[in-house]
Structure formats: C-alpha cells, structure tokens
Motif scaffolding. Structure first.
Motif, short mmCIF file in Angstrom:
data_model
loop_
_atom_site.label_atom_id
_atom_site.label_comp_id
_atom_site.label_asym_id
_atom_site.label_seq_id
_atom_site.Cartn_x
_atom_site.Cartn_y
_atom_site.Cartn_z
N UNK A 102 -6.49 10.13 41.59
CA UNK A 102 -5.10 9.70 41.33
C UNK A 102 -4.94 8.20 41.12
N UNK A 103 -5.90 7.59 40.44
CA UNK A 103 -5.73 6.17 40.13
C UNK A 103 -5.47 5.97 38.63
N UNK A 114 -1.68 5.04 37.36
CA UNK A 114 -1.32 3.66 37.70
C UNK A 114 -2.02 2.67 36.77
N UNK A 124 -0.40 2.64 33.48
CA UNK A 124 0.94 2.03 33.50
C UNK A 124 0.87 0.51 33.45
N UNK A 125 -0.35 -0.05 33.32
CA UNK A 125 -0.47 -1.51 33.24
C UNK A 125 -0.53 -1.96 31.79
N UNK A 126 -0.64 -3.26 31.60
CA UNK A 126 -0.67 -3.82 30.26
C UNK A 126 -2.03 -3.64 29.57
N UNK A 158 -0.36 9.65 26.98
CA UNK A 158 0.44 10.81 27.36
C UNK A 158 -0.45 12.00 27.70
N UNK A 174 -2.22 11.74 31.02
CA UNK A 174 -1.38 11.95 32.20
C UNK A 174 -1.03 13.42 32.38
N UNK A 182 8.24 7.84 33.90
CA UNK A 182 7.15 7.88 32.92
C UNK A 182 7.64 7.53 31.53
N UNK A 223 8.27 3.77 31.25
CA UNK A 223 7.04 2.98 31.14
C UNK A 223 6.31 3.26 29.83
N UNK A 275 4.92 5.99 28.97
CA UNK A 275 3.76 6.85 29.18
C UNK A 275 4.00 8.26 28.64
N UNK A 276 5.25 8.67 28.59
CA UNK A 276 5.63 9.95 27.99
C UNK A 276 6.66 9.66 26.92
N UNK A 279 5.11 -2.67 29.78
CA UNK A 279 4.09 -2.59 30.83
C UNK A 279 3.57 -3.97 31.22
N UNK A 330 4.35 -1.09 39.00
CA UNK A 330 4.67 0.30 39.31
C UNK A 330 3.93 0.78 40.54
N UNK A 336 3.62 4.52 41.57
CA UNK A 336 4.00 5.84 41.07
C UNK A 336 3.82 6.90 42.16
N UNK A 368 1.44 8.68 43.16
CA UNK A 368 0.28 8.41 44.02
C UNK A 368 0.11 6.89 44.11
N UNK A 369 -0.45 6.43 45.23
CA UNK A 369 -0.51 4.98 45.37
C UNK A 369 -1.42 4.32 44.34
N UNK A 370 -2.37 5.08 43.78
CA UNK A 370 -3.19 4.53 42.70
C UNK A 370 -4.20 3.48 43.14
N UNK A 371 -4.46 3.41 44.45
CA UNK A 371 -5.42 2.42 44.95
C UNK A 371 -6.84 2.97 44.85
N UNK A 422 0.53 -4.56 45.17
CA UNK A 422 -0.10 -4.47 43.85
C UNK A 422 0.95 -4.45 42.74
#
Ligand code: ATP
Ligand code: MG
Lengths: 242, 313
Positions: free
Chosen positions: A80-81, A84, A87-89, A237, A240, B49, B52, B54-55, B77, B82, B84, B86-89, B149
């Motif tokens: 699940x990374x 994220x 969603x960055x540049x 898209x 995701x 989404x 951003x 993304x969709x 972006x 963000x 989202x 999930x923490x995405x770490x 972050x």
C-alpha cells in the motif's frame, strides 16, 4: 528528469539493499561464495585464462534481478505505498526508469563484484602460476552481456510487476517467463540432429565475435522494446484500480 | 491568486453501473479546513482521487489551485500533499528516510530537507524515533509520520483521507490536536475525508455531507446544526406524565417531546424560552431537578440529513 530518476533509484536501492529489505547480508555472501569463488576455482587457472567461468555468469543477472524487479510495482501495491507515490509530482518515466535502473544496476554490480572476487581468489589459490585473469575481450563482453541481460530481466520483470496483485505472484510469473526464455537452449540439443538446420562445418569458420555482437544487439533491441512497452502500459489510473 | 482552492462543478465518476460520485458541486476557500463527511462507500476517496488527477472524472469539471484535474494533474500534485487511505510509508525504511525520500521527490535541497524534517518530527514528538524502522512504530506514530510526509514540502493544500481511522481514541485525539496545531501554524488548506463527526467538529470550518455520491448539505458545523435540528433540551425530575408531553407538543417551536430514560427530551425548531417550558411543566405538576440545554451534535445533523434524503426518495 535525471534528478527524479536518481531519487527513485536511490530509494529502491536503500529499501532493498541497505535497510532490512528482502536481500539479507547473508544472501550477498552466498552469491559471492558460489559465483566469485567456488565455481571459478573449479575451472582451474587454465580454465580462467580461457574465460570458461564467464559462462556461469549468464544466469546470474536473471537470478539477481528477478527478485527485486518483481517487487517493484507489485510489492508497492501489496504494501500500500503505490498510490501515495503516484500522488506525488514524480513523472511516470522517473518512477519507471528509476525502478528498472535500480534492478539493472544491482544485477550488474553484483556480477562485477563476483568477477573481481574471482580474479582475486584465483590469484591467491593459484599462486606461482603467474597472473591469472580472464581474456580482456571476453571479460568486457561478459560485462556488457550481463548489463544487457540484467536489462532484459528488468524489462520482463517490470511488465509482469505492473499488473501483478502481489509480489509473490509477480515472482512466479517472472520465473515462468525466464524458463520460457531459456527453454530453446535446453530443447535444441535434445532434438534429433536431422531436425536442426545445418551448422557451418568447421568450427573455425564461425566468427565468435560476430555472433556475440549479433546476440548483443538483439538483446539491446529487446531491452529497448520492453522498456517502451512498459512505458505505454504505465497508467496511473490503471495502477490504482488494479 | 484566486481565493478558491478547490472548485468542483457537477463532477461525477462511474465504476461500471455504480455512480460513485454524482454531480458534485463544491467550493473550498483557501486557508480553510474542509471536512468531507460521509458513511462508508459515500464516494469520499473517489473524490480525492479525482482531485489529485489519479482517476479521470466521467463527467463534470474540477480545478485545484487553479489547475484542471484532467489536463494539469502534474501541477496539482506538485503543489499538494496527501495522506490517503493507507499511510503509504515504507515499512522497511526508517522514519527519517521516509521523509527524506519525499523531500527529494519535491526537489528540496539537503539543508531544507534536514531542517524541515527536524521541525516536523519535533512538533510531532517523533524526533527521537527518527532512526526506527516504520514497521516498529505504533499505528498512531505512523499516522503522524504520514502527516509529516504530506506536509514536508510546505504545500499550500493537503488531502487527508480518514487520517484517524483505525486509531484508538487516545491516539486519534492526539493526532487531531497535532493536526489542528500544524494546520494553524502552516496556514495550509485541508481537504479532510472523515466519517468521524467529532473530528469534523474539532477541525473543520466547513463541512460537506455526502452520501451515495451526492452532496446533501454544506456549511459550518454550527450552521448545519441550526438548520437541521435546532436545539435540544433535556429535563430531569419526577412527576412527569403523558399530559405534560401533550402540553409541550402544543407549544409553538417545540418539534418533539418524549421520555428518554425517565427524562423529558424536547427538540426545538425555533427560539423558545426554556423558562416558559419549565413553568409549563411545573404548572402541570412536574418536579424539576435539572434542566440541560445541549446542542444537537453533528451526528444528529448527519442522521437527519440522511433521513431527509430518504424521505424525499
Ligand atoms: N475501483 C473501484 N471499482 C469499482 N467500484 C469502486 C471502486 N472504487 C470505489 N468504488 C465504489 O464507489 C463507491 C464509492 O467508494 P469510495 O471508496 O469513494 O467511498 P468512501 O466514501 O471513500 O468510503 P469509505 O468510507 O469506506 O472509505 C462505492 O460504492 C465503491 O464500492
Ligand atoms: Mg474511503
């Protein structure tokens, strides 16, 4: 763009190789012991001077690269990374090329380490027989070949990984793809001789350099095609929603 | 620069036959914390989404910081952060390296990254744990790290998708306090998805309520309260009977009156003097021990809105 690729590449190497990643320090050691010491010394000083152990290295990039590259997208999706990151540049190319380059560099780098280790080991083991090393041309060829093979493995792997739901599944599909790739080399020798196209009679007539160049260019083209296909299949898209 | 950070016009998104977001129209002013409140499956995540880039939206338009979500997603972006679903770490990297990676993504210089990481981690009381792998941090710490972050490059806008989901009440409260103080300090616009009403009440200047992809209401939490339910008065004591309830019902401005756990609970729609209700009850023979006037919670607002919509259907 280069800065962004470097950012991605750096994170991949940091995650996989330095901090508690999939490759433990022990597995580096095992690779080095087998490919850097055990196999080369088996060939003896003469064998090394003929470049014989270089043949073993054909497999090595595939072994090394497949673990990392299978994880590239599938692993980020599983843990699940990915969203994220998307969603960055960071541009698409930077993410994709950063990951492909990281795996390729890792594969080639490890081969280089094994090669250097084997030369050192041979000169220690065969003291008094003069300087033992591979033929320079063969060594250079092997390095370029490994780079291309690592690129090939990365290209196949990234395509698999873009779509696979889990790293494990990507790994499995990747293994099957590699076996399929090498299958001809196992099957051809088993075929009855009549089935094969005639080979030029005298071995001396075969121009090794020309063949290697042809194979090398073929690999290069294949690498480029795979990367281009991966570029086309990289859709935020899609990544995701998968 | 426009005063509107996010402008959404008739935005829709379908998944096959499901309409996840249904002609959503909304504006979020700069510098505010906007709460997007809705139950599971309401379309909150899908909205973020789309914002951003993304969709792709199925229909409608949206601009974020003046950029079109369809054609200028990169610019959006670049300027937003963000946290989202999930923490995405990266669990196998330590706290500091997670932030450092995102700082590099946004092209911050080494010195800027260092200073910013120190500032944020100190604020969140995580500085001492910066060398620990993320997988060894508690869930609450991870969420805080993920907030850091999202803010690392000092974006003018951040998206938070249910940041306190899955945290215990203490950790959630602590994260909300940190969020509130950071948001105030940094002056950042926040688009906050939540189904937690106290969270929206604590953090948000504006709340939009969404269900089944449709926006039911927008406004300040207080305005929404007033609009939907008015105030509520709870009277405890003894000698209450049905006659008292009937009398109360007859009073203008009284929406409902009922027994709840032996108390009388009165719902008011307009401005009604509570003292007049008290004398009415006393006049009818009731003995009063305590009168409590409490505002309807956002929960009441939310349920009322959902009910309203169901009645319309
Ligand atoms: N990738 C997808 N494929 C199909 N349907 C989807 C997809 N993503 C969301 N949906 C549907 O769209 C609707 C809205 O989902 P969304 O995730 O936006 O809701 P949410 O408000 O974020 O809910 P939650 O509070 O559970 O996170 C739901 O009915 C969901 O099933
Ligand atoms: Mg959601």
């Amino acid at each position: 763009m280069l800065v962004d690729i470097w950012t991605m590449l750096r994170k991949e190497l940091n995650e996989y190789l330095i901090q508690g990643g999939v490759r433990s320090k022990r597995s580096y050691l095992i690779y080095i012991l087998i490919f850097g010491i055990f196999l080369p010394l088996q060939s003896g000083a003469e064998g090394i001077r003929n470049g014989l152990p270089l043949l073993f290295f054909a497999w090595l990039p595939f072994l090394l690269v497949s673990g990392i590259i299978a994880d590239s997208f599938a692993g980020e999706r599983e843990r699940h990374t990915l969203e994220t990151l998307l969603a960055t540049r960071l541009p698409d190319q930077a993410i994709l090329f950063g990951k492909i380059l990281a795996a390729t560099l890792y594969g080639t780098g490890m081969v280089l380490v094994c090669l250097i280790t084997s030369i050192v080991a041979a000169n220690v083991a065969f003291r008094g027989e003069g300087f033992v090393s591979y033929p320079p041309l063969a060594l250079a060829g092997a390095l370029v070949g490994c780079l291309l093979a690592a690129g090939l493995a990365s290209g196949i792997g990234v395509l698999v990984s873009l779509r696979a739901p889990t790293a494990r599944q990507a790994q499995q599909t990747m293994s099957i793809a590699i076996i399929a790739l090498f299958l001809p080399f196992y099957i051809l020798p088993l075929l009855p001789p009549g089935l094969l196209p005639p080979i030029p009679v005298e071995p001396e007539a075969i121009n090794i350099v020309a063949i290697l160049l042809a194979v090398g260019s073929g690999l290069l083209v294949l690498d480029i095609v795979l990367i281009l296909v991966a570029r086309l299949r990289f859709k935020r898209e899609q990544l995701i929603l998968d | 620069m426009s005063e509107i950070a996010i402008r959404i016009e008739a935005l829709s998104r379908d998944f096959g036959t499901i309409r996840a977001v249904d002609s959503l129209t909304l504006e979020v002013p700069r510098g505010t914390v906007f709460g997007f409140l809705g139950p599971n499956g309401a379309g909150k995540t899908t909205t973020i989404r789309m914002l951003l880039g993304l969709l792709a939206p199925t229909a409608g338009n949206a601009t974020v910081l003046g950029f079109d979500v369809r054609t200028q997603a990169g610019a959006i972006r670049e300027r937003s952060g963000a946290l989202l679903e999930h923490n995405g770490l990266y669990e196998r990297l330590n706290a500091e390296d997670n932030l450092d990676f995102y700082g590099r993504i946004y092209r911050m210089s080494g010195a800027d990254r260092q200073a910013r990481i120190r500032e944020l981690l100190t604020h969140l009381s995580l500085w001492d744990r910066r060398h620990e792998l993320v997988r060894d941090l508690s869930k609450g710490m991870r969420q805080k790290l993920a907030v850091a972050r999202a803010l690392i490059h000092q974006p003018p806008l951040i998206f938070l998708d249910e940041p306190t989901a899955g945290l215990d009440p203490v950790a959630a409260a602590s994260l909300r306090d940190d969020l509130a103080s950071l948001v105030q300090k940094e002056g950042v616009t926040v688009f906050l998805n939540t189904h937690n009403l106290p969270e929206a009440e604590k953090l948000c200047a504006q709340v939009g309520v969404i269900r089944d992809g449709k926006l039911l209401a927008v406004g300040h939490p207080d305005t929404l309260r007033a609009r939907t339910e008015g105030n509520r008065v709870t009277i405890s004591g003894s000698g209450f009977d049905d006659n008292i309830l009937t009398l109360l019902h007859a009073r203008p401005g009284v929406d409902r009156a009922q027994f709840v756990n032996g108390h009388i609970e009165i719902g008011l729609t307009g401005e009604v003097e509570v003292s007049s209700l008290v004398s009415l009850i006393v006049g009818a023979g009731g003995q009063i021990e305590e009168v409590r006037k409490d505002k309807a919670s956002l929960e009441d607002v939310f349920l009322a809105l959902v009910r309203e919509e169901q009645e319309v259907e």
